[in-house]
Design a protein around this motif. Structure first.
Motif, PDB file in Angstrom:
ATOM      1  N   MET A  43     -30.154 -56.837 -68.380  1.00  0.00           N
ATOM      2  CA  MET A  43     -28.958 -57.531 -67.911  1.00  0.00           C
ATOM      3  C   MET A  43     -27.711 -56.652 -68.078  1.00  0.00           C
ATOM      4  SD  MET A  43     -27.733 -61.366 -68.853  1.00  0.00           S
ATOM      5  CE  MET A  43     -26.964 -61.014 -70.400  1.00  0.00           C
ATOM      6  N   LEU A  44     -27.605 -55.984 -69.223  1.00  0.00           N
ATOM      7  CA  LEU A  44     -26.452 -55.110 -69.439  1.00  0.00           C
ATOM      8  C   LEU A  44     -26.473 -53.908 -68.514  1.00  0.00           C
ATOM      9  CD1 LEU A  44     -26.086 -55.170 -73.329  1.00  0.00           C
ATOM     10  CD2 LEU A  44     -24.580 -56.213 -71.635  1.00  0.00           C
ATOM     11  N   SER A  45     -27.666 -53.417 -68.175  1.00  0.00           N
ATOM     12  CA  SER A  45     -27.731 -52.281 -67.260  1.00  0.00           C
ATOM     13  C   SER A  45     -27.242 -52.674 -65.867  1.00  0.00           C
ATOM     14  CB  SER A  45     -29.151 -51.736 -67.186  1.00  0.00           C
ATOM     15  OG  SER A  45     -29.998 -52.629 -66.498  1.00  0.00           O
ATOM     16  N   LYS A  46     -27.535 -53.905 -65.452  1.00  0.00           N
ATOM     17  CA  LYS A  46     -27.024 -54.374 -64.164  1.00  0.00           C
ATOM     18  C   LYS A  46     -25.511 -54.524 -64.205  1.00  0.00           C
ATOM     19  CE  LYS A  46     -30.063 -55.088 -61.003  1.00  0.00           C
ATOM     20  NZ  LYS A  46     -30.034 -54.262 -59.833  1.00  0.00           N
ATOM     21  N   MET A  47     -24.979 -54.985 -65.342  1.00  0.00           N
ATOM     22  CA  MET A  47     -23.537 -55.180 -65.463  1.00  0.00           C
ATOM     23  C   MET A  47     -22.794 -53.852 -65.515  1.00  0.00           C
ATOM     24  SD  MET A  47     -23.513 -58.352 -68.152  1.00  0.00           S
ATOM     25  CE  MET A  47     -21.783 -58.185 -68.510  1.00  0.00           C
ATOM     26  N   ALA A  48     -23.407 -52.827 -66.117  1.00  0.00           N
ATOM     27  CA  ALA A  48     -22.732 -51.544 -66.281  1.00  0.00           C
ATOM     28  C   ALA A  48     -23.130 -50.533 -65.221  1.00  0.00           C
ATOM     29  CB  ALA A  48     -23.033 -50.993 -67.674  1.00  0.00           C
ATOM     30  N   GLU A  49     -23.800 -50.976 -64.189  1.00  0.00           N
ATOM     31  CA  GLU A  49     -24.250 -50.072 -63.135  1.00  0.00           C
ATOM     32  C   GLU A  49     -23.093 -49.332 -62.478  1.00  0.00           C
ATOM     33  OE1 GLU A  49     -26.495 -51.745 -59.806  1.00  0.00           O
ATOM     34  OE2 GLU A  49     -28.261 -51.243 -60.991  1.00  0.00           O
ATOM     35  N   SER A  50     -21.990 -50.037 -62.261  1.00  0.00           N
ATOM     36  CA  SER A  50     -20.865 -49.416 -61.579  1.00  0.00           C
ATOM     37  C   SER A  50     -20.187 -48.352 -62.444  1.00  0.00           C
ATOM     38  CB  SER A  50     -19.843 -50.480 -61.184  1.00  0.00           C
ATOM     39  OG  SER A  50     -19.339 -51.120 -62.333  1.00  0.00           O
ATOM     40  N   ALA A  51     -20.303 -48.459 -63.761  1.00  0.00           N
ATOM     41  CA  ALA A  51     -19.697 -47.474 -64.651  1.00  0.00           C
ATOM     42  C   ALA A  51     -20.610 -46.288 -64.911  1.00  0.00           C
ATOM     43  CB  ALA A  51     -19.315 -48.125 -65.978  1.00  0.00           C
ATOM     44  N   GLY A  52     -21.820 -46.307 -64.370  1.00  0.00           N
ATOM     45  CA  GLY A  52     -22.742 -45.197 -64.567  1.00  0.00           C
ATOM     46  C   GLY A  52     -23.482 -45.246 -65.886  1.00  0.00           C
ATOM     47  N   MET A  53     -23.403 -46.358 -66.593  1.00  0.00           N
ATOM     48  CA  MET A  53     -24.053 -46.482 -67.898  1.00  0.00           C
ATOM     49  C   MET A  53     -25.294 -47.365 -67.834  1.00  0.00           C
ATOM     50  SD  MET A  53     -22.388 -44.768 -70.205  1.00  0.00           S
ATOM     51  CE  MET A  53     -22.912 -45.532 -71.705  1.00  0.00           C
ATOM     52  N   GLY A  54     -25.728 -47.754 -66.652  1.00  0.00           N
ATOM     53  CA  GLY A  54     -26.840 -48.685 -66.507  1.00  0.00           C
ATOM     54  C   GLY A  54     -28.133 -48.169 -67.098  1.00  0.00           C
ATOM     55  N   ALA A  55     -28.462 -46.918 -66.821  1.00  0.00           N
ATOM     56  CA  ALA A  55     -29.718 -46.356 -67.306  1.00  0.00           C
ATOM     57  C   ALA A  55     -29.715 -46.210 -68.826  1.00  0.00           C
ATOM     58  CB  ALA A  55     -29.974 -45.013 -66.652  1.00  0.00           C
ATOM     59  N   VAL A  56     -28.565 -45.857 -69.380  1.00  0.00           N
ATOM     60  CA  VAL A  56     -28.467 -45.693 -70.832  1.00  0.00           C
ATOM     61  C   VAL A  56     -28.688 -47.025 -71.534  1.00  0.00           C
ATOM     62  CG1 VAL A  56     -26.903 -45.076 -72.713  1.00  0.00           C
ATOM     63  CG2 VAL A  56     -26.956 -43.690 -70.643  1.00  0.00           C
ATOM     64  N   LEU A  57     -28.042 -48.079 -71.042  1.00  0.00           N
ATOM     65  CA  LEU A  57     -28.189 -49.385 -71.664  1.00  0.00           C
ATOM     66  C   LEU A  57     -29.590 -49.949 -71.480  1.00  0.00           C
ATOM     67  CD1 LEU A  57     -24.749 -51.025 -70.842  1.00  0.00           C
ATOM     68  CD2 LEU A  57     -25.564 -50.183 -73.036  1.00  0.00           C
ATOM     69  N   ALA A  58     -30.195 -49.714 -70.332  1.00  0.00           N
ATOM     70  CA  ALA A  58     -31.569 -50.168 -70.110  1.00  0.00           C
ATOM     71  C   ALA A  58     -32.529 -49.434 -71.049  1.00  0.00           C
ATOM     72  CB  ALA A  58     -31.971 -49.956 -68.660  1.00  0.00           C
ATOM     73  N   GLY A  59     -32.324 -48.137 -71.202  1.00  0.00           N
ATOM     74  CA  GLY A  59     -33.168 -47.359 -72.109  1.00  0.00           C
ATOM     75  C   GLY A  59     -32.992 -47.767 -73.553  1.00  0.00           C
ATOM     76  N   ALA A  60     -31.747 -48.049 -73.950  1.00  0.00           N
ATOM     77  CA  ALA A  60     -31.497 -48.478 -75.324  1.00  0.00           C
ATOM     78  C   ALA A  60     -32.133 -49.834 -75.587  1.00  0.00           C
ATOM     79  CB  ALA A  60     -29.995 -48.535 -75.597  1.00  0.00           C
ATOM     80  N   GLY A  61     -32.029 -50.748 -74.637  1.00  0.00           N
ATOM     81  CA  GLY A  61     -32.658 -52.052 -74.807  1.00  0.00           C
ATOM     82  C   GLY A  61     -34.163 -51.947 -74.899  1.00  0.00           C
ATOM     83  N   ALA A  62     -34.753 -51.087 -74.077  1.00  0.00           N
ATOM     84  CA  ALA A  62     -36.202 -50.896 -74.114  1.00  0.00           C
ATOM     85  C   ALA A  62     -36.632 -50.255 -75.426  1.00  0.00           C
ATOM     86  CB  ALA A  62     -36.652 -50.033 -72.942  1.00  0.00           C
ATOM     87  N   PHE A  63     -35.870 -49.281 -75.908  1.00  0.00           N
ATOM     88  CA  PHE A  63     -36.211 -48.599 -77.161  1.00  0.00           C
ATOM     89  C   PHE A  63     -36.176 -49.567 -78.338  1.00  0.00           C
ATOM     90  CE2 PHE A  63     -34.862 -46.223 -80.963  1.00  0.00           C
ATOM     91  CZ  PHE A  63     -35.945 -45.369 -81.090  1.00  0.00           C
ATOM     92  N   VAL A  64     -35.106 -50.336 -78.445  1.00  0.00           N
ATOM     93  CA  VAL A  64     -34.987 -51.283 -79.549  1.00  0.00           C
ATOM     94  C   VAL A  64     -36.039 -52.382 -79.413  1.00  0.00           C
ATOM     95  CG1 VAL A  64     -33.447 -52.938 -80.664  1.00  0.00           C
ATOM     96  CG2 VAL A  64     -32.556 -50.752 -79.898  1.00  0.00           C
ATOM     97  N   GLY A  65     -36.345 -52.778 -78.177  1.00  0.00           N
ATOM     98  CA  GLY A  65     -37.387 -53.772 -77.958  1.00  0.00           C
ATOM     99  C   GLY A  65     -38.755 -53.289 -78.410  1.00  0.00           C
ATOM    100  N   VAL A  66     -39.069 -52.044 -78.143  1.00  0.00           N
ATOM    101  CA  VAL A  66     -40.351 -51.484 -78.578  1.00  0.00           C
ATOM    102  C   VAL A  66     -40.406 -51.412 -80.102  1.00  0.00           C
ATOM    103  CG1 VAL A  66     -41.729 -49.360 -78.590  1.00  0.00           C
ATOM    104  CG2 VAL A  66     -40.826 -50.252 -76.451  1.00  0.00           C
ATOM    105  N   ILE A  67     -39.312 -51.011 -80.732  1.00  0.00           N
ATOM    106  CA  ILE A  67     -39.272 -50.972 -82.201  1.00  0.00           C
ATOM    107  C   ILE A  67     -39.482 -52.371 -82.771  1.00  0.00           C
ATOM    108  CG2 ILE A  67     -37.801 -50.470 -84.204  1.00  0.00           C
ATOM    109  CD1 ILE A  67     -38.829 -47.983 -82.777  1.00  0.00           C
ATOM    110  N   ALA A  68     -38.849 -53.382 -82.167  1.00  0.00           N
ATOM    111  CA  ALA A  68     -39.023 -54.761 -82.633  1.00  0.00           C
ATOM    112  C   ALA A  68     -40.466 -55.223 -82.444  1.00  0.00           C
ATOM    113  CB  ALA A  68     -38.058 -55.692 -81.906  1.00  0.00           C
ATOM    114  N   LEU A  69     -41.105 -54.824 -81.349  1.00  0.00           N
ATOM    115  CA  LEU A  69     -42.516 -55.165 -81.141  1.00  0.00           C
ATOM    116  C   LEU A  69     -43.415 -54.514 -82.181  1.00  0.00           C
ATOM    117  CD1 LEU A  69     -43.280 -55.140 -77.311  1.00  0.00           C
ATOM    118  CD2 LEU A  69     -43.549 -57.011 -78.918  1.00  0.00           C
TER     119      LEU A  69
END
Length: 110
Positions: free
Chosen positions: A34-60
């Motif tokens: 969701m944050l990657s979609k919101m920050a897409e226009s600022a060019g930070m979408g991929a970073v936020l998506a990757g960070a969410g996925a990384f923290v999600g994997v650690i939580a799993l």
């Protein structure tokens, strides 16, 4: 051999934390997307998506480890007891380092 009440309580708590870990992973996956979609226009979408996925994997992974601890304690396995002691020692070390850094007069970055 009958399971002691304290071990049963610790096993149930480990199962609860495993469920919370999976729930947290789902939240991080969802919020990263969701944050990657919101920050897409600022060019930070991929970073936020990757960070969410990384923290999600650690939580799993943490949820899986807590599930493993819960099963080990529930079945009265010796490795479950040892794994619990390792987690407690790591938690105490983390708390001690956090307390030391909080009470330290030297604060880098301030």
């Amino acid at each position: 051999m009958e399971r002691p009440t304290g071990v049963t309580i610790l096993a149930v708590l480990a199962f609860i934390f495993a469920g919370l870990g999976v729930l947290a992973a789902l939240v991080f996956f969802f919020m990263g997307g969701m944050l990657s979609k919101m920050a897409e226009s600022a060019g930070m979408g991929a970073v936020l998506a990757g960070a969410g996925a990384f923290v999600g994997v650690i939580a799993l992974i943490m949820g899986g480890l807590y599930l493993l601890v819960g099963v080990g304690l529930w079945k009265l396995e010796n490795w479950g007891r040892i794994l619990t002691l390792v987690f407690v020692a790591l938690g105490l070390l983390s708390a001690a380092l956090g307390l030391f850094s909080t009470l330290s007069p030297f604060q880098p970055g301030l």
